[in-house]
Design an enzyme around this catalytic site. Structure first.
Site, mmCIF file in Angstrom:
data_model
loop_
_atom_site.group_PDB
_atom_site.id
_atom_site.type_symbol
_atom_site.label_atom_id
_atom_site.label_comp_id
_atom_site.label_asym_id
_atom_site.label_seq_id
_atom_site.Cartn_x
_atom_site.Cartn_y
_atom_site.Cartn_z
ATOM 1 N N LYS A 44 -0.829 -18.493 6.857
ATOM 2 C CA LYS A 44 0.337 -19.248 6.951
ATOM 3 C C LYS A 44 1.302 -18.680 7.883
ATOM 4 C CE LYS A 44 0.739 -20.783 2.289
ATOM 5 N NZ LYS A 44 1.270 -21.049 0.877
ATOM 6 N N ASP A 101 6.019 -25.578 0.787
ATOM 7 C CA ASP A 101 6.370 -25.037 -0.328
ATOM 8 C C ASP A 101 7.752 -25.128 -0.848
ATOM 9 O OD1 ASP A 101 3.649 -24.183 -0.764
ATOM 10 O OD2 ASP A 101 3.948 -22.540 0.589
HETATM 11 P P1 NAP Z 1 1.947 -12.042 -2.612
HETATM 12 O O1 NAP Z 1 2.529 -12.374 -1.464
HETATM 13 O O2 NAP Z 1 0.794 -11.110 -2.882
HETATM 14 O O3 NAP Z 1 3.154 -11.337 -3.522
HETATM 15 C C1 NAP Z 1 3.021 -11.052 -4.793
HETATM 16 C C2 NAP Z 1 4.227 -10.563 -5.475
HETATM 17 O O4 NAP Z 1 3.894 -10.211 -6.701
HETATM 18 C C3 NAP Z 1 5.080 -9.239 -4.816
HETATM 19 O O5 NAP Z 1 6.381 -9.749 -5.101
HETATM 20 C C4 NAP Z 1 4.644 -8.418 -5.834
HETATM 21 O O6 NAP Z 1 5.567 -7.362 -5.919
HETATM 22 C C5 NAP Z 1 4.693 -8.988 -7.177
HETATM 23 N N1 NAP Z 1 3.811 -8.204 -8.175
HETATM 24 C C6 NAP Z 1 2.284 -8.034 -7.954
HETATM 25 N N2 NAP Z 1 1.954 -7.607 -9.249
HETATM 26 C C7 NAP Z 1 2.962 -7.186 -9.742
HETATM 27 C C8 NAP Z 1 3.354 -6.275 -11.163
HETATM 28 N N3 NAP Z 1 2.345 -5.787 -11.804
HETATM 29 N N4 NAP Z 1 4.621 -6.067 -11.429
HETATM 30 C C9 NAP Z 1 5.752 -6.694 -10.572
HETATM 31 N N5 NAP Z 1 5.358 -7.279 -9.798
HETATM 32 C C10 NAP Z 1 4.182 -7.718 -9.230
HETATM 33 O O7 NAP Z 1 1.739 -13.469 -3.482
HETATM 34 P P2 NAP Z 1 2.029 -14.800 -3.424
HETATM 35 O O8 NAP Z 1 1.336 -15.797 -2.557
HETATM 36 O O9 NAP Z 1 3.622 -14.746 -3.220
HETATM 37 O O10 NAP Z 1 1.693 -15.520 -4.949
HETATM 38 C C11 NAP Z 1 2.450 -15.037 -6.077
HETATM 39 C C12 NAP Z 1 2.331 -15.958 -7.277
HETATM 40 O O11 NAP Z 1 2.762 -17.257 -6.852
HETATM 41 C C13 NAP Z 1 0.582 -16.230 -7.439
HETATM 42 O O12 NAP Z 1 0.407 -16.240 -8.942
HETATM 43 C C14 NAP Z 1 0.348 -17.539 -6.768
HETATM 44 O O13 NAP Z 1 -0.596 -18.055 -7.354
HETATM 45 C C15 NAP Z 1 1.610 -18.340 -6.821
HETATM 46 N N6 NAP Z 1 1.788 -19.273 -5.877
HETATM 47 C C16 NAP Z 1 2.243 -20.586 -6.827
HETATM 48 C C17 NAP Z 1 2.455 -21.555 -5.735
HETATM 49 C C18 NAP Z 1 2.649 -22.889 -6.330
HETATM 50 O O14 NAP Z 1 2.724 -23.906 -5.569
HETATM 51 N N7 NAP Z 1 2.913 -22.871 -7.530
HETATM 52 C C19 NAP Z 1 2.529 -21.485 -4.328
HETATM 53 C C20 NAP Z 1 2.176 -20.084 -3.855
HETATM 54 C C21 NAP Z 1 1.898 -18.952 -4.783
HETATM 55 P P3 NAP Z 1 5.233 -6.131 -4.657
HETATM 56 O O15 NAP Z 1 6.103 -6.490 -3.417
HETATM 57 O O16 NAP Z 1 6.014 -4.949 -5.253
HETATM 58 O O17 NAP Z 1 3.830 -5.809 -4.492
#
Ligand code: NAP
Length: 268
Positions: free
Chosen positions: A65, A100
């Protein structure tokens, strides 16, 4: 025949093909949606190849992205968020968008959840957190970003108009907020002990959007519903980013019900 597709690595479990092909079927379009999985350093080459081959539109997912920003002309939202998830090849150079952001706004609007003038807490500051924070701030919310890694929350808040930031301890602001979005991956494992926000902070004046869409019903959403909050699951956000991409590419209203049914069937 028009060809649309998804650029990602990996892409094998993507829900976009059934969702978009349901739209083509519903509207009788001669179109297909296919997935492409180039090498992780090949985003620019893949976009150029898609342009050469006459592909009409691409969605872009992890890990491309950010890289695709340099291969297209991003619109203002994509430039500010720093990520492109939709490329439209009808112009030269191709245009890049971040649907998004629109997905968040439209998912909430679909559930009659207001954003303008509301106090919002976004938990998470990764890719989803960025899109959510910009969507809410641009629609007029006061945004607080709470993240496990505080530096990451602070760096995101510096980019988002009016946003504040803190660690996970600042999740207690949810008790006084109108809107909560979980943009962490916490909740994807149904057996995990963790929840992104303790149930004690949830209340009936709150609307809760969980970006997690697998499972559709997360522990956070169950606890929010039990507290009397309005709940919006992550499949709505996923649906409406796809709806916004479809509308960018085709200039037509998307058949939202058909896309929603296909998405939920694929998720189940
Ligand atoms: P990402 O860039 O890897 O970010 C992950 C986030 O989760 C970070 O803020 C991380 O915190 C936090 N995190 C991970 N494990 C944690 C824990 N055990 N306790 C507290 N915080 C934790 O991932 P992403 O792409 O943003 O995706 C995040 C979620 O959104 C996923 O479930 C994904 O499937 C979903 N999503 C949904 C859509 C939709 O259209 N519905 C679109 C995109 C993503 P740190 O910064 O401290 O590591």
């Amino acid at each position: 025949m028009q060809v649309f597709g998804l650029l990602g690595n990996p892409v094998e479990h993507s829900l976009s093909p059934p969702m978009h092909e349901a739209a083509y079927d519903a509207l009788g379009m001669d179109a297909r949606y296919v997935t492409f999985e180039p090498a992780r350093d090949a985003a620019g080459a893949a976009v150029a190849a898609a342009d050469t081959l006459g592909i009409a539109g691409l969605n872009v997912t992890i890990p491309f992205k950010r890289d695709v920003l340099d291969a297209v002309e991003p619109d203002d939202v994509a430039r500010r968020v720093g990520a492109v998830n939709t490329v439209d090849f009808s112009t030269s150079p191709p245009r890049g968008y971040n649907t998004d952001v629109a997905g968040v706004e439209r998912a909430l609007a679909h559930h009659d959840v207001g954003i303008d003038g509301r106090d919002a807490v976004v938990v998470g500051a990764g890719g989803a957190g960025r899109a959510v924070a910009f969507a809410l701030a641009d629609a007029g919310a006061r945004v607080h970003i709470a993240n496990r890694t505080v530096d990451r929350a602070e760096s995101l808040a510096a980019d988002v108009p009016g946003a504040t930031a803190g660690g996970l301890d600042t999740r207690d602001r949810v008790a006084d907020a109108d809107l909560l979005v979980n943009a962490t991956s916490v909740g994807m494992d149904p057996d995990a002990e963790e929840t992104p926000v303790p149930a004690a902070h949830l209340h009936e004046d709150l609307a809760v959007l969980d970006a997690v869409y697998a499972p559709i019903e997360t522990r956070l959403l169950r606890e929010a519903a039990a507290a009397g909050a309005t709940t919006v699951d992550g499949a709505w956000m996923l649906l409406f980013q796809g709806v916004a991409a479809f509308e960018r590419w085709t200039g037509r209203d998307a058949p939202v019900d058909a896309m929603n049914q296909a998405l939920r069937a694929a998720l189940e």
